[in-house]
Write a protein that holds these residues in place. Sequence first.
Motif, PDB file in Angstrom:
ATOM      1  N   ARG A 312       0.823  -1.198   0.000  1.00  0.00           N
ATOM      2  CA  ARG A 312       0.000   0.000   0.000  1.00  0.00           C
ATOM      3  C   ARG A 312       0.868   1.262   0.000  1.00  0.00           C
ATOM      4  O   ARG A 312       0.571   2.233  -0.693  1.00  0.00           O
ATOM      5  CB  ARG A 312      -0.916   0.007   1.223  1.00  0.00           C
ATOM      6  CG  ARG A 312      -2.085  -0.955   1.115  1.00  0.00           C
ATOM      7  CD  ARG A 312      -2.854  -0.978   2.415  1.00  0.00           C
ATOM      8  NE  ARG A 312      -4.088  -1.746   2.267  1.00  0.00           N
ATOM      9  CZ  ARG A 312      -4.821  -2.156   3.293  1.00  0.00           C
ATOM     10  NH1 ARG A 312      -4.445  -1.860   4.522  1.00  0.00           N
ATOM     11  NH2 ARG A 312      -5.924  -2.830   3.082  1.00  0.00           N
ATOM     12  N   ASP A 436      -6.768   3.098  -1.415  1.00  0.00           N
ATOM     13  CA  ASP A 436      -6.357   2.497  -0.151  1.00  0.00           C
ATOM     14  C   ASP A 436      -7.424   2.692   0.921  1.00  0.00           C
ATOM     15  O   ASP A 436      -7.738   1.783   1.693  1.00  0.00           O
ATOM     16  CB  ASP A 436      -5.031   3.136   0.294  1.00  0.00           C
ATOM     17  CG  ASP A 436      -4.518   2.536   1.596  1.00  0.00           C
ATOM     18  OD1 ASP A 436      -4.513   1.297   1.711  1.00  0.00           O
ATOM     19  OD2 ASP A 436      -4.123   3.300   2.492  1.00  0.00           O
ATOM     20  N   ARG A 440      -9.537  -0.371   2.795  1.00  0.00           N
ATOM     21  CA  ARG A 440      -9.547  -0.587   4.240  1.00  0.00           C
ATOM     22  C   ARG A 440     -10.974  -0.733   4.771  1.00  0.00           C
ATOM     23  O   ARG A 440     -11.223  -1.484   5.711  1.00  0.00           O
ATOM     24  CB  ARG A 440      -8.854   0.578   4.944  1.00  0.00           C
ATOM     25  CG  ARG A 440      -7.338   0.597   4.757  1.00  0.00           C
ATOM     26  CD  ARG A 440      -6.741   1.842   5.395  1.00  0.00           C
ATOM     27  NE  ARG A 440      -5.314   1.926   5.181  1.00  0.00           N
ATOM     28  CZ  ARG A 440      -4.400   1.379   5.979  1.00  0.00           C
ATOM     29  NH1 ARG A 440      -4.788   0.702   7.042  1.00  0.00           N
ATOM     30  NH2 ARG A 440      -3.118   1.505   5.711  1.00  0.00           N
ATOM     31  N   TYR A 476     -10.027  -4.896  -2.692  1.00  0.00           N
ATOM     32  CA  TYR A 476     -10.205  -3.915  -3.746  1.00  0.00           C
ATOM     33  C   TYR A 476     -11.460  -4.160  -4.548  1.00  0.00           C
ATOM     34  O   TYR A 476     -11.642  -3.614  -5.615  1.00  0.00           O
ATOM     35  CB  TYR A 476      -8.967  -3.899  -4.668  1.00  0.00           C
ATOM     36  CG  TYR A 476      -7.832  -3.178  -4.025  1.00  0.00           C
ATOM     37  CD1 TYR A 476      -7.623  -1.826  -4.253  1.00  0.00           C
ATOM     38  CD2 TYR A 476      -6.996  -3.828  -3.144  1.00  0.00           C
ATOM     39  CE1 TYR A 476      -6.601  -1.151  -3.634  1.00  0.00           C
ATOM     40  CE2 TYR A 476      -5.963  -3.153  -2.511  1.00  0.00           C
ATOM     41  CZ  TYR A 476      -5.773  -1.814  -2.768  1.00  0.00           C
ATOM     42  OH  TYR A 476      -4.771  -1.139  -2.151  1.00  0.00           O
TER      43      TYR A 476
END
Length: 496
Positions: A312, A436, A440, A476
């Motif tokens: 990341r 990102d 999360r 993702y």
Amino acid sequence: MLAGGVLIGAVNIYLAASLLPTTVADIGGERLYAWNMTVFLTAQVVATMLVNQILSRRGNIGSYLLGFGVFALGSVVCAATPNMPVLLVGRAGQGLGAGLLTGLGFTLIYSALPRRLWVRGSALVSAMFGLGNFVGPALGGLFAQFGSWRLAFVALALTSVLMGAFVPRVLPTSDRTGTGAEAGTPLGSLLPIIGAAGAVSIAGIVSDTPTMMMLLGLALASILVFVVTEKRSRVRVLPRSTYQPGSALRWVYSTIVCLAAGVAVETFLPLFGQRLGGLPPITAGFFGAALSLGWSSSQIASSSARRERTARWLRVAGPALLATGLAVLALMQRHDAPRSLVLAWLPVLLLAGAGIGLAMPHLSVAAMTGTPDKEEGAKAAAAIATVLTLSTACGAAVAGLLVSLGGPSTVDSARCLLLGFAAVSALGTLTALRADRLARRTEPRPESGPASKAGPNSASGSNAESGSRSESVSAYGSTSEGPRGIRVEDVSEGRR
């Protein structure tokens, strides 16, 4: 094999560009000179969008044999051409073959390699673009020096045939599922992308700034039509989750666009090296390839990163490093620059290129893991090639526009070009951060409470363990797919 297929197409772009002046001097057709790149890039983009349909019909081996065969046939036509129109037909064949091989390179990483090798495979395949930028002009210049432009195309054809001979030996077989064939060809998506690729390619060769801006506007409108069509269509080029709310996949692709477009500055670096730095053509040409050299070499080191936290960080740091390098290089541009300042360009270019290499393999894997569905994952992998190819073409057109806007001063043109793409790369940092953040949010979190403390031999512990093994959600992917967590039952107290 996967890397070699991508390398052939990457080398061919710059090799052909180096050969064209000699070719035109031999067969004529100067009016159609600029259409060589337009025809090639448009055919390449179209072929990358058809990878999944061809794979479903022919399988791994048949698809690769088709790609190498079409590329070899196009190269033979180029070698034997009597005039420029026939050469354009050959260039279209080369573009179709190169696009198919590029798309297959990324798709088979997903389907033919184990998960633990995806990062390394993506790094090796992506590095071929940078290596092609470095090797292509050198080989093209060598053949052009001796007036053997036809022999260069023969060499490309022989290389393609030789690699095709090894395909059945090194690639795993796969069934012809027919899934992509039954779904049909995404004509609604293909037509606007063909229009966008054509408009961008023509914009890169016109000298009139208003016309160039009009063509770029047309290309942008075509891409918007593509997005709208994809959302409504049953047959898509990009994965379904790309268009779903809360998906990080669209931001992953956007980051790839920002990184790949930045390579377009290479086209003008040799010019700036000669006019501003007083470098001889050979040395200036090496400076132009420094960005690709940094890109290719850094990917090998980047692919060693295994922890998700590190990956990341690299996805965000890569665009930031590219933006910083291009901005610093812009500030170093001046008339009659001293040799020490010109030599300082080299490490800056290498570091800027390293930004692409640090992020690209991890972005590729993020795209591949952007959906839990296997068929959609293969589509996501093939779409990487489409995004890369179209971004490169768009970047070249935008680079020409920025240089024109900065003229007639060479220093102003250089600063306008470099600062413009520094801004594009900085935008890639924002899209990477957005991807990102969304990733999360979709990660499953362990539940708290008494039930989570159950022992390993209890029913609750067994259910939690089996659930965590059998059910997972891609970080993702879309937030509308997959579990959000695992419900734990407290059997001993008879309640949930």
